[in-house]
Design an enzyme around this catalytic site. Structure first.
Site, PDB file in Angstrom:
ATOM      1  N   GLN A  34     -46.735  10.673  -1.520  1.00 21.08           N
ATOM      2  CA  GLN A  34     -47.025  11.353  -0.256  1.00 21.08           C
ATOM      3  C   GLN A  34     -47.961  12.536  -0.496  1.00 21.08           C
ATOM      4  OE1 GLN A  34     -43.835  13.833   1.886  1.00 21.08           O
ATOM      5  NE2 GLN A  34     -43.739  11.860   2.925  1.00 21.08           N
ATOM      6  N   HIS A  61     -42.261  10.217  -2.716  1.00 20.00           N
ATOM      7  CA  HIS A  61     -41.338  10.105  -1.576  1.00 20.00           C
ATOM      8  C   HIS A  61     -40.117   9.303  -2.001  1.00 20.00           C
ATOM      9  CE1 HIS A  61     -40.654   8.955   2.953  1.00 20.00           C
ATOM     10  NE2 HIS A  61     -39.557   9.378   2.353  1.00 20.00           N
ATOM     11  N   PHE A 111     -32.456  15.885  -0.235  1.00 16.39           N
ATOM     12  CA  PHE A 111     -33.510  14.863  -0.229  1.00 16.39           C
ATOM     13  C   PHE A 111     -33.280  13.860  -1.364  1.00 16.39           C
ATOM     14  CE2 PHE A 111     -38.262  14.159  -1.259  1.00 16.39           C
ATOM     15  CZ  PHE A 111     -38.297  12.980  -0.548  1.00 16.39           C
ATOM     16  N   HIS A 114     -30.322  11.644  -0.727  1.00 23.99           N
ATOM     17  CA  HIS A 114     -30.643  10.583   0.225  1.00 23.99           C
ATOM     18  C   HIS A 114     -31.363   9.436  -0.475  1.00 23.99           C
ATOM     19  CE1 HIS A 114     -32.170   8.541   3.821  1.00 23.99           C
ATOM     20  NE2 HIS A 114     -33.359   8.556   3.231  1.00 23.99           N
ATOM     21  N   GLU A 115     -32.346   9.745  -1.300  1.00 23.84           N
ATOM     22  CA  GLU A 115     -33.121   8.701  -1.972  1.00 23.84           C
ATOM     23  C   GLU A 115     -32.249   7.899  -2.934  1.00 23.84           C
ATOM     24  OE1 GLU A 115     -36.282   7.738  -1.287  1.00 23.84           O
ATOM     25  OE2 GLU A 115     -36.070   9.147   0.371  1.00 23.84           O
ATOM     26  N   LYS A 118     -29.411   5.898  -0.697  1.00 21.57           N
ATOM     27  CA  LYS A 118     -29.952   4.816   0.142  1.00 21.57           C
ATOM     28  C   LYS A 118     -30.665   3.755  -0.682  1.00 21.57           C
ATOM     29  CE  LYS A 118     -32.907   3.790   4.114  1.00 21.57           C
ATOM     30  NZ  LYS A 118     -33.742   4.329   5.226  1.00 21.57           N
ATOM     31  N   HIS A 119     -31.469   4.172  -1.654  1.00 16.08           N
ATOM     32  CA  HIS A 119     -32.322   3.231  -2.384  1.00 16.08           C
ATOM     33  C   HIS A 119     -31.887   3.008  -3.834  1.00 16.08           C
ATOM     34  CE1 HIS A 119     -35.116   3.255   0.986  1.00 16.08           C
ATOM     35  NE2 HIS A 119     -35.108   4.573   0.963  1.00 16.08           N
TER      36      HIS A 119
END
Length: 227
Positions: A34, A61, A111, A114-115, A118-119
């Site tokens: 990003q 990102h 942040f 979350h990454e 989720k991933h």
């Protein structure tokens, strides 16, 4: 005898479920980079992290498992919450190369959590939490996108370039043509926002992308804003 058989069956079933949960359910990764200037130059603006203004370079990102049909797994292991202590030796690199610009100002932990949750948890067949972040950092360093653009005379100075020129410069400099994702600045101008590179399922290196991530169209007049 029946009790012993039932217990054995339960153990086999549990082992099968564990193996299934850890099985690979993706075909490749997107490494998404990003441009901070484009994140900030929008109506919603941005907030610098507590560590200060990030460098004027493409930041990470995410590293996202994806399938060849365009779908993707997510939130694969609710029992594997992000633990900052597991990446304590990487925190300095994460602040530099994977910064958060979301408001309100933060230290980046939310942040990164979350990454990972989720991933990253969807690739636990390949790496643990530390390995996930370490791999993304390693892959980013290999690309040197800003250098590739500069070599073609493309600079983050508020100038406009064609999408073809941007992709061509990056392919020439890195060996791979990314998918280019754009957003709009406060005046409605299209600007270079994110780059999607594809990574092999074993995260060993970059590959040609099997499917487009979609995203926002760029057109042929793309601003590269300063940061």
């Amino acid at each position: 005898m029946r009790a012993h058989l039932s217990l054995a069956a339960l153990l086999v079933l549990a082992a099968g479920c564990a193996a299934s949960a850890a099985a690979q359910d993706y075909d490749f990764f997107y490494l998404v980079l990003q441009w901070p200037g484009s994140y900030c130059d929008t109506k919603q603006s941005c907030c610098y992290p507590r560590s200060g203004k990030p460098a004027a370079d493409f930041g990470i990102h995410g590293l996202w498992p994806n399938r060849d049909d365009g779908s993707y797994p997510q939130n694969c292991n609710p029992n594997s919450a992000f633990d900052p202590s597991k990446v304590s030796d990487l925190l300095s690199s994460l602040r530099t190369s994977w910064p958060t610009l979301a408001c309100p100002t933060s230290d980046g932990l939310k942040f990164w959590a979350h990454e990972w949750e989720k991933h990253g948890t969807c690739a636990q067949n390949l790496f643990n939490e530390h390995g996930y972040f370490q791999t993304a950092l390693r892959l980013r360093v290999q690309l040197r996108v800003l250098d590739a653009l500069a070599a073609a005379g493309i600079s983050p100075d508020g100038g406009y370039y064609t999408q073809a020129a941007i992709k061509g410069a990056i392919q020439e400099g890195t060996g791979y043509a990314p998918f280019v994702d754009c957003n709009r600045d406060e005046s409605g101008n299209t600007q270079l926002y994110q780059l999607y590179f594809c990574v092999a399922a074993d995260a060993s290196g970059f590959v040609e992308c099997p499917v487009s991530p979609g995203g926002r169209p760029c057109g042929n007049r793309v601003e590269f804003p300063a940061f």
